[in-house]
Structure formats: C-alpha cells, structure tokens
Design a protein around this motif. Structure first.
Motif, PDB file in Angstrom:
ATOM      1  N   VAL A   1      -3.541  -0.148  -2.823  1.00 54.69           N
ATOM      2  CA  VAL A   1      -2.959   0.031  -1.490  1.00 54.69           C
ATOM      3  C   VAL A   1      -2.288   1.398  -1.385  1.00 54.69           C
ATOM      4  O   VAL A   1      -2.468   2.123  -0.402  1.00 54.69           O
ATOM      5  CB  VAL A   1      -1.961  -1.100  -1.160  1.00 54.69           C
TER       6      VAL A   1
ATOM      7  N   HIS B   1      -8.293   1.692   3.433  1.00 55.56           N
ATOM      8  CA  HIS B   1      -8.186   0.444   2.668  1.00 55.56           C
ATOM      9  C   HIS B   1      -9.529  -0.293   2.679  1.00 55.56           C
ATOM     10  O   HIS B   1      -9.955  -0.825   1.645  1.00 55.56           O
ATOM     11  CB  HIS B   1      -7.130  -0.470   3.273  1.00 55.56           C
TER      12      HIS B   1
ATOM     13  N   CYS C   1      -3.814  -5.068   5.443  1.00 57.28           N
ATOM     14  CA  CYS C   1      -3.274  -4.863   4.107  1.00 57.28           C
ATOM     15  C   CYS C   1      -2.479  -6.077   3.623  1.00 57.28           C
ATOM     16  O   CYS C   1      -1.632  -6.567   4.346  1.00 57.28           O
ATOM     17  CB  CYS C   1      -2.388  -3.627   4.122  1.00 57.28           C
TER      18      CYS C   1
END
Length: 151
Positions: free
Chosen positions: A10, A50, A107
């Motif tokens: 991340v 991501h 996320c």
C-alpha cells in the motif's frame, strides 16, 4: 478474484500514485475530466496504482512502478492496461489496445473483475455516444476471468 495488499505494498503504490498526480500538476497537464470534489484526482491516481499492483500480485509478475508513462502498458512487458473504477462496468476508450483488466475495490482490498481485449470491447451495443470522446462500457458480466491470464 479478491487481492489484499499488505502495508508495504500500500505504501509503495500510494507513493507512485501520488507522484503521478504531483508530476501532472507541476507539468500543467489537464485532467480528462475535471474534479467534482477536491482531492478526487489524487484518490484516483492512488487507487489506480494500488489496482495495478494488485493485478501484478495476483498474476505473479513484476510491476514497473511507472510514473507518467503514457501510451505504454501499465505492466512492464505485457499488453495489459489496468482500469480501476468504482463502476460496475469497464470503460474502454477508442484508442485502447491490448488487454484491458477491470479492478474495483478500495485500499487495501481489490477485486479483479476480469479482462477483455480492447478490440472485442468496441462493439455497438456497448458504445456510449452522449459525451465525447465516444467510449465503450462493457458490463463486468461480459469479461473473461483473470485466471486465464495467469501463467
């Protein structure tokens, strides 16, 4: 296919997404579509980075950490274009080539919805002409499973 990014993944992808947005700002690039809310473009760049990493993680391939590499594939040495969106369909542009992979989620959890060849996506039934540029919106139910691309 659900992919969970760990904290290090991340952080790295967030840096890449932030850098993409910052470089675009400092180079005076205009967004294709204006922000509706402050910070929206930052979020899109980050979530897209991501998503690219999530696809690479699932496929077991190298992610090139690309920043502002226009008109080349998102994943090094493939013909893969990764599209992150909260939508329930995949947007394909007229100039898209290769394989387009659709990813949703936020996320740290992403869902790879599937893929389609750009040439196969450009069908009249998926064509959207209300705004320019004309694009194609392919329902996720029409996408091929991501495991077909796994080596």
């Amino acid at each position: 296919m659900i992919v969970e990014l760990n904290a290090n993944e991340v952080l790295v992808a967030t840096y890449i997404g932030s850098r993409r947005n910052a470089e675009a700002l400092f180079k005076g690039r205009q967004a294709r579509f204006p922000e509706k809310n402050v910070g929206e473009l930052w979020g899109r760049h980050i979530e897209s980075a991501h998503a690219e990493l999530a696809v690479c993680k699932y496929l077991g391939i190298y992610w090139g950490f690309g920043v502002n590499t226009f008109h080349v594939e998102d994943i090094v040495n493939t013909n893969f274009e990764i599209r992150w969106s909260p939508r329930e369909d995949l947007k394909v542009r007229p100039d898209d080539k290769g394989i387009i992979i659709s990813v949703t989620g936020s996320c740290p959890t992403y869902e790879i919805k599937g893929w389609i060849r750009a040439s196969d996506a450009k069908q009249e039934k998926w064509k959207h002409t209300k705004t320019l540029p004309v694009c194609y919106f392919v329902p996720h139910s029409e996408l091929r499973p991501i495991n077909e691309l796994k080596k």
